[in-house]
Design a protein around this motif. Sequence first.
Motif, PDB file in Angstrom:
ATOM      1  N   THR A 227      22.395  -2.765  44.361  1.00  0.00           N
ATOM      2  CA  THR A 227      21.171  -1.937  44.469  1.00  0.00           C
ATOM      3  C   THR A 227      20.213  -2.670  45.675  1.00  0.00           C
ATOM      4  N   ALA A 228      19.383  -2.118  46.143  1.00  0.00           N
ATOM      5  CA  ALA A 228      18.351  -2.407  47.109  1.00  0.00           C
ATOM      6  C   ALA A 228      17.010  -1.655  46.895  1.00  0.00           C
ATOM      7  N   ILE A 229      16.163  -2.410  47.192  1.00  0.00           N
ATOM      8  CA  ILE A 229      14.695  -1.707  47.119  1.00  0.00           C
ATOM      9  C   ILE A 229      13.901  -2.050  48.372  1.00  0.00           C
ATOM     10  N   PHE A 230      13.450  -1.038  49.032  1.00  0.00           N
ATOM     11  CA  PHE A 230      12.721  -1.345  50.163  1.00  0.00           C
ATOM     12  C   PHE A 230      11.501  -0.463  50.019  1.00  0.00           C
ATOM     13  N   ALA A 231      10.221  -0.901  50.608  1.00  0.00           N
ATOM     14  CA  ALA A 231       8.894   0.127  50.670  1.00  0.00           C
ATOM     15  C   ALA A 231       8.721  -0.152  52.319  1.00  0.00           C
TER      16      ALA A 231
ATOM     17  N   GLU B 284       7.631  -3.760  52.673  1.00  0.00           N
ATOM     18  CA  GLU B 284       7.913  -4.792  51.788  1.00  0.00           C
ATOM     19  C   GLU B 284       9.459  -4.821  51.396  1.00  0.00           C
ATOM     20  N   VAL B 285      10.085  -5.870  51.111  1.00  0.00           N
ATOM     21  CA  VAL B 285      11.599  -5.970  50.654  1.00  0.00           C
ATOM     22  C   VAL B 285      11.241  -6.407  49.456  1.00  0.00           C
ATOM     23  N   PHE B 286      11.846  -5.743  48.451  1.00  0.00           N
ATOM     24  CA  PHE B 286      11.660  -6.147  46.996  1.00  0.00           C
ATOM     25  C   PHE B 286      13.236  -6.866  46.564  1.00  0.00           C
ATOM     26  N   TYR B 287      13.331  -8.042  46.908  1.00  0.00           N
ATOM     27  CA  TYR B 287      14.752  -8.270  46.477  1.00  0.00           C
ATOM     28  C   TYR B 287      14.999  -8.791  45.188  1.00  0.00           C
TER      29      TYR B 287
ATOM     30  N   ASN C  88      18.123 -10.799  44.211  1.00  0.00           N
ATOM     31  CA  ASN C  88      18.893 -12.054  44.011  1.00  0.00           C
ATOM     32  C   ASN C  88      18.431 -12.766  45.407  1.00  0.00           C
ATOM     33  N   GLU C  89      19.097 -14.020  45.267  1.00  0.00           N
ATOM     34  CA  GLU C  89      18.414 -15.085  46.273  1.00  0.00           C
ATOM     35  C   GLU C  89      19.209 -14.630  47.365  1.00  0.00           C
ATOM     36  N   ASN C  90      20.285 -14.106  47.548  1.00  0.00           N
ATOM     37  CA  ASN C  90      21.026 -13.680  48.668  1.00  0.00           C
ATOM     38  C   ASN C  90      20.413 -12.659  49.454  1.00  0.00           C
ATOM     39  N   GLN C  91      19.935 -11.623  48.684  1.00  0.00           N
ATOM     40  CA  GLN C  91      19.051 -10.629  49.142  1.00  0.00           C
ATOM     41  C   GLN C  91      18.044 -11.311  50.048  1.00  0.00           C
ATOM     42  N   LYS C  92      17.097 -12.083  49.335  1.00  0.00           N
ATOM     43  CA  LYS C  92      16.067 -12.670  49.867  1.00  0.00           C
ATOM     44  C   LYS C  92      16.425 -13.427  51.218  1.00  0.00           C
ATOM     45  N   GLN C  93      17.544 -14.213  51.366  1.00  0.00           N
ATOM     46  CA  GLN C  93      17.785 -14.665  52.478  1.00  0.00           C
ATOM     47  C   GLN C  93      18.231 -14.095  53.702  1.00  0.00           C
ATOM     48  N   ILE C  94      18.601 -12.905  53.351  1.00  0.00           N
ATOM     49  CA  ILE C  94      19.057 -11.906  54.360  1.00  0.00           C
ATOM     50  C   ILE C  94      17.892 -11.333  54.955  1.00  0.00           C
TER      51      ILE C  94
ATOM     52  N   ALA D 228       5.034  -7.696  59.773  1.00  0.00           N
ATOM     53  CA  ALA D 228       4.068  -7.979  58.496  1.00  0.00           C
ATOM     54  C   ALA D 228       4.741  -7.676  57.146  1.00  0.00           C
ATOM     55  N   THR D 229       6.147  -7.485  57.338  1.00  0.00           N
ATOM     56  CA  THR D 229       6.905  -7.179  56.083  1.00  0.00           C
ATOM     57  C   THR D 229       6.994  -8.270  55.101  1.00  0.00           C
ATOM     58  N   LYS D 230       6.318  -7.985  53.899  1.00  0.00           N
ATOM     59  CA  LYS D 230       6.531  -9.095  52.899  1.00  0.00           C
ATOM     60  C   LYS D 230       7.834  -9.043  52.112  1.00  0.00           C
ATOM     61  N   VAL D 231       8.180 -10.299  51.686  1.00  0.00           N
ATOM     62  CA  VAL D 231       9.487 -10.533  50.877  1.00  0.00           C
ATOM     63  C   VAL D 231       9.172 -10.759  49.305  1.00  0.00           C
ATOM     64  N   THR D 232       9.437 -10.021  48.665  1.00  0.00           N
ATOM     65  CA  THR D 232       9.150 -10.351  47.166  1.00  0.00           C
ATOM     66  C   THR D 232      10.040  -9.900  46.006  1.00  0.00           C
TER      67      THR D 232
END
Length: 316
Positions: free
Chosen positions: A160-164, A253-256, A258-264, A280-284
Amino acid sequence: MKKLVYMLIFVSVTFVGCAQAQKEDNKSLGYLRELTPTEERVIVHKGTEMPFTGKYDKFYEEGTYICKRCGAELYKSDDKFNSGCGWPSFDDEIPGAVKRTPDPDGMRTEITCAKCGAHLGHVFLGEGFTTKNTRHCVNSISLDFIPAETSKMEMAKTDTAIFAGGCFWGVEYYMEQAPGVISAESGYIGGSKKNPSYRQVSSHTTGHAEAVEIIFDPSKTDYETLAKLFFEIHDPTQVNRQGPDIGDQYRSEVFYLNENQKQIAEKLIAQLEMKGFKVATKVTPATKFYEAEDYHQDYYVHKGSTPYCHKYVKRF
């Protein structure tokens, strides 16, 4: 006599050429499988199988019916009923899965797979078979069936991936076309209110972003590929807006999960910044994702148009 022979040869060559082109087109479009001549007669050339002969006429196992040609999910077993007409009957479809088109003679309404255009059958209203007063009369040969237990096993193999990135209509439109994506669903995430409505989110009092939850097959694509697409279908430099849509719900905004998704996500942002983009994209961390109202799902499929505030721009 010679003219007749030449004409027959021409017709034969043309037919073979067209048939070959159809097969090549099926492959190039990434359809689930090639069709047999009998299947092609119904699915491509809009034929009808004989009543009471189809595999799924009197078939009531629990599961999901999918398009024989492209594999798109069309109907749930809960919506199937026995109409006695000789073909599988459903009183509802999976939202956005089936397209309705009036026949040229105005007598009936054809139903086709919204994803690939495969002919399914016809839909009839007002017959009173069920409370929904609708009957999708479908050729068995246009369908395949996935048992419920198999569906559960397959879901266990997904990610699963979640993007705004602005209005979720546009993000969903591009994501659900990406290879390896099983589904893309519009919804709300990142706010304080449980189960918010579109009106509440639009009031700027809940803190939610319009987002899309993507279910994908890791054997066919990966998170980084989808994340790159996300950064290329919206403008990640805009703050609390996307094109003409302005407001905190349209933030990037990227809603991760797991840690791997955050790092990517952070790696891709760094690459964009190296190219001169003021991202301007947030990583949350992802919180609860709430499904949006039905009329927001597959919006552009229903409308028959393309996004007005999203477009693909190669950035990687």
